[in-house]
Every structure is written in structure tokens, then in C-alpha cells.
Design a protein around this motif. Structure first.
Motif, mmCIF file in Angstrom:
data_model
loop_
_atom_site.group_PDB
_atom_site.id
_atom_site.type_symbol
_atom_site.label_atom_id
_atom_site.label_comp_id
_atom_site.label_asym_id
_atom_site.label_seq_id
_atom_site.Cartn_x
_atom_site.Cartn_y
_atom_site.Cartn_z
ATOM 1 N N ASP A 107 0.836 -1.208 0.000
ATOM 2 C CA ASP A 107 0.000 0.000 0.000
ATOM 3 C C ASP A 107 0.870 1.259 0.000
ATOM 4 O O ASP A 107 0.594 2.223 -0.727
ATOM 5 C CB ASP A 107 -0.921 0.012 1.221
ATOM 6 C CG ASP A 107 -2.054 -1.002 1.110
ATOM 7 O OD1 ASP A 107 -2.328 -1.465 -0.016
ATOM 8 O OD2 ASP A 107 -2.649 -1.338 2.151
ATOM 9 N N TYR A 108 1.905 1.248 0.824
ATOM 10 C CA TYR A 108 2.778 2.424 0.926
ATOM 11 C C TYR A 108 3.508 2.681 -0.392
ATOM 12 O O TYR A 108 3.586 3.824 -0.863
ATOM 13 C CB TYR A 108 3.776 2.220 2.067
ATOM 14 C CG TYR A 108 4.809 3.312 2.170
ATOM 15 C CD1 TYR A 108 4.494 4.539 2.748
ATOM 16 C CD2 TYR A 108 6.097 3.139 1.669
ATOM 17 C CE1 TYR A 108 5.432 5.557 2.830
ATOM 18 C CE2 TYR A 108 7.041 4.136 1.744
ATOM 19 C CZ TYR A 108 6.701 5.355 2.328
ATOM 20 O OH TYR A 108 7.633 6.353 2.394
ATOM 21 N N LEU A 109 4.030 1.619 -0.990
ATOM 22 C CA LEU A 109 4.808 1.778 -2.216
ATOM 23 C C LEU A 109 3.935 2.080 -3.434
ATOM 24 O O LEU A 109 4.452 2.400 -4.506
ATOM 25 C CB LEU A 109 5.647 0.527 -2.471
ATOM 26 C CG LEU A 109 6.738 0.252 -1.429
ATOM 27 C CD1 LEU A 109 7.500 -1.026 -1.774
ATOM 28 C CD2 LEU A 109 7.701 1.431 -1.317
ATOM 29 N N GLU A 110 2.632 2.000 -3.281
ATOM 30 C CA GLU A 110 1.738 2.337 -4.386
ATOM 31 C C GLU A 110 1.799 3.829 -4.695
ATOM 32 O O GLU A 110 1.629 4.246 -5.849
ATOM 33 C CB GLU A 110 0.306 1.926 -4.027
ATOM 34 C CG GLU A 110 -0.709 2.171 -5.125
ATOM 35 C CD GLU A 110 -0.487 1.305 -6.364
ATOM 36 O OE1 GLU A 110 -1.060 1.648 -7.422
ATOM 37 O OE2 GLU A 110 0.246 0.288 -6.280
ATOM 38 N N THR A 111 2.045 4.646 -3.684
ATOM 39 C CA THR A 111 2.086 6.108 -3.873
ATOM 40 C C THR A 111 3.424 6.725 -3.488
ATOM 41 O O THR A 111 3.608 7.937 -3.583
ATOM 42 C CB THR A 111 0.976 6.780 -3.046
ATOM 43 O OG1 THR A 111 1.093 6.384 -1.679
ATOM 44 C CG2 THR A 111 -0.398 6.383 -3.571
ATOM 45 N N ASN A 112 4.362 5.913 -3.019
ATOM 46 C CA ASN A 112 5.699 6.398 -2.653
ATOM 47 C C ASN A 112 6.722 5.550 -3.405
ATOM 48 O O ASN A 112 6.676 4.321 -3.339
ATOM 49 C CB ASN A 112 5.932 6.280 -1.140
ATOM 50 C CG ASN A 112 4.960 7.123 -0.344
ATOM 51 O OD1 ASN A 112 5.168 8.310 -0.119
ATOM 52 N ND2 ASN A 112 3.859 6.496 0.085
ATOM 53 N N PRO A 126 14.001 -6.611 15.570
ATOM 54 C CA PRO A 126 13.278 -6.053 14.415
ATOM 55 C C PRO A 126 14.204 -5.171 13.576
ATOM 56 O O PRO A 126 15.202 -4.636 14.086
ATOM 57 C CB PRO A 126 12.167 -5.221 15.063
ATOM 58 C CG PRO A 126 12.762 -4.778 16.358
ATOM 59 C CD PRO A 126 13.613 -5.933 16.824
ATOM 60 N N GLY A 127 13.879 -5.043 12.337
ATOM 61 C CA GLY A 127 14.688 -4.149 11.505
ATOM 62 C C GLY A 127 14.366 -4.295 10.034
ATOM 63 O O GLY A 127 13.703 -5.242 9.600
ATOM 64 N N THR A 128 14.838 -3.333 9.273
ATOM 65 C CA THR A 128 14.671 -3.332 7.824
ATOM 66 C C THR A 128 15.996 -2.977 7.182
ATOM 67 O O THR A 128 16.626 -1.973 7.547
ATOM 68 C CB THR A 128 13.603 -2.310 7.385
ATOM 69 O OG1 THR A 128 12.340 -2.676 7.959
ATOM 70 C CG2 THR A 128 13.468 -2.269 5.874
ATOM 71 N N VAL A 129 16.435 -3.815 6.232
ATOM 72 C CA VAL A 129 17.668 -3.572 5.477
ATOM 73 C C VAL A 129 17.296 -3.377 4.014
ATOM 74 O O VAL A 129 16.600 -4.209 3.423
ATOM 75 C CB VAL A 129 18.666 -4.735 5.626
ATOM 76 C CG1 VAL A 129 19.911 -4.459 4.786
ATOM 77 C CG2 VAL A 129 19.038 -4.944 7.084
ATOM 78 N N ILE A 175 8.085 1.107 7.581
ATOM 79 C CA ILE A 175 7.754 2.262 6.741
ATOM 80 C C ILE A 175 8.758 3.395 6.980
ATOM 81 O O ILE A 175 9.085 4.156 6.064
ATOM 82 C CB ILE A 175 6.318 2.745 7.016
ATOM 83 C CG1 ILE A 175 5.309 1.628 6.706
ATOM 84 C CG2 ILE A 175 5.998 3.975 6.176
ATOM 85 C CD1 ILE A 175 5.361 1.095 5.296
ATOM 86 N N ASP A 176 9.263 3.515 8.212
ATOM 87 C CA ASP A 176 10.252 4.565 8.508
ATOM 88 C C ASP A 176 11.515 4.367 7.675
ATOM 89 O O ASP A 176 12.090 5.334 7.160
ATOM 90 C CB ASP A 176 10.598 4.558 9.997
ATOM 91 C CG ASP A 176 9.436 5.013 10.873
ATOM 92 O OD1 ASP A 176 8.488 5.618 10.323
ATOM 93 O OD2 ASP A 176 9.474 4.739 12.096
#
Length: 234
Positions: A175-180, A200-203, A223-224
Motif C-alpha cells: 500500500d505504501y509503495l503504491e504512492t511512494n 526487528p529491523g529493515t535492510v 515504513i520509517d
């Protein structure tokens, strides 16, 4: 004899009168010269004062202009400095690694693959592969030249608690990447999202030219981390 004396007396008085008249004219002439000289001095003084006043005004105007110019330059310098600090802050979470060529940089992106089999609909026309392992739920899909993979626990007790399960997290990302919009890799990019509460984390890693960019955020809100990449692309 008396007549001669009278004659000399009259002559003497006449001379005195003539001398007195001449002296009066000379005094009058001197007075006029003094008045004229004083007026000339006053005019010269007035002109000098006027010139000094004009010079003082011009100097004051020049000083004001220089001050305003200096303040303007200082404001511009401060603005540039603030702008540079803002740019440094926005890019501080992005690591750049240069390689000798483009292919070497692309080869440095690990775990990239193209998902051929899918079994899950994440919305917006995005199909994903959902599969499980011991205690793990993996959801993987491609968007453009990106591979995105979510690693979530099958037991909610070990999850961050921000999402019901891995599929809900994956849908949130889609959903987020649909408009960003993420940066466009030249060959490949990988996003790995971990929803385990203990680490937790995102790479995010992607290749452009001979450079690999990396964002590694230990956050339970992916999302951050995605926002950092989106800002870099804009």
C-alpha cells in the motif's frame, strides 16, 4: 597781520575738513571690504558645511548599504549552511560503497531473486509467494527490479505486535509503495523486513552504476526505513 592769521586759520580748518572727509571715505571703504570679506567667509563656510554634510550622508548611506550587503551575505551563508546540514542529516542513514564496475556492484547485492511462483494476492496487482519454515513466515515478491521479503514469526508472541501477521505487514508495504516511489536500481535491489520483536529491523540495498546504497534501520516500523529510501529517490 590779523588778516594773514585768519587766512591761515581758515586754510588749516579747510585742510582738517578735507582730511576728515578722506579718512571717513577710507573707513567706509574698509568697512565695506570687511563686510564683503565676512560674507565671503560665511558663503565659503556654508559651502564647506554643505559639502561635509553631503559627504557624511553619502558615507552613512554607503555604510548602511555595506551593512545590509554584509547581513544579506551572512543570511545567504547561514541559509546555505542550514541547507547543507539538512542534506547531511537526510543522507546520514544511507551508506554508500563503491566498486570497480557496475557488475561487481550488482553482484554485491545478496539474496536477490525473481519470484516465479506466487500464491498470495497483496493488492494493487501484486502477487507474492508465502511460505513457511520452523517458526517463520516468509512472504516474497518483486516490484520492478526490487525483491521485497518479509520475515515474520508464526507465533504472535514473538512478533513486534504492530501487525496481525506477516501477510498484513506485506500488504501495508505494498500500500505504501503504491504512492511512494523507491529509487530505481540499475540491475537489482533487495528489501528485507524482520518483524521479530527481539531483533526487528529493515535492510534496504540497491545498486546504481558501480555504487551500492544501503539503509539498515533497527526499527519495528519498516515504513520509517522505506521513507529514507523514498526521500533519497525524490
Amino acid at each position: 597781520m590779523i588778516k594773514k592769521v585768519s587766512y591761515f586759520v581758515v586754510l588749516f580748518i579747510s585742510l582738517l575738513l578735507i582730511l576728515g572727509a578722506c579718512q571717513g571715505e577710507e573707513d567706509s571703504s574698509q568697512s565695506e571690504r570687511d563686510v564683503s570679506h565676512e560674507e565671503s567667509n560665511q558663503e565659503a563656510t556654508s559651502e564647506t558645511d554643505s559639502t561635509d554634510s553631503e559627504e557624511a550622508t553619502e558615507n552613512n548611506n554607503n555604510e548602511e548599504q555595506q551593512t545590509e550587503s554584509g547581513e544579506s551575505s551572512n543570511d545567504e551563508a547561514a541559509s546555505k549552511e542550514q541547507h547543507a546540514e539538512s542534506e547531511d542529516t537526510s543522507n546520514s542513514n544511507i551508506k554508500e560503497t563503491d566498486y570497480s564496475n557496475e557488475q561487481e556492484a550488482a553482484d554485491a547485492i545478496e539474496n536477490y531473486e525473481e519470484i516465479e511462483e506466487t500464491n498470495t494476492d497483496l493488492g494493487h496487482g501484486v502477487k507474492a509467494l508465502a511460505e513457511g519454515a520452523t517458526g517463520h513466515q516468509y512472504i516474497s515478491w518483486n516490484e520492478g527490479k526490487w525483491l521485497i521479503r518479509v520475515n515474520a514469526p508464526t507465533d504472535p508472541e514473538y512478533a513486534t505486535g504492530n501487525y496481525e501477521n506477516g501477510e498484513e505487514l506485506a500488504r501495508t508495504v505494498v500500500d505504501y509503495l503504491e504512492t511512494n516511489y523507491l529509487p530505481a536500481p540499475d540491475q537489482c535491489g533487495v528489501i528485507e523486513i524482520n518483524d521479530f520483536s527481539d531483533h526487528p529491523g529493515t535492510v534496504i540495498r540497491w545498486q546504481q552504476g558501480s555504487t551500492v546504497y544501503e539503509i539498515d534501520e533497527g526499527t519495528d516500523t519498516p515504513i520509517d526505513a522505506l521513507q529514507i529510501a523514498v526521500d533519497h529517490a525524490s
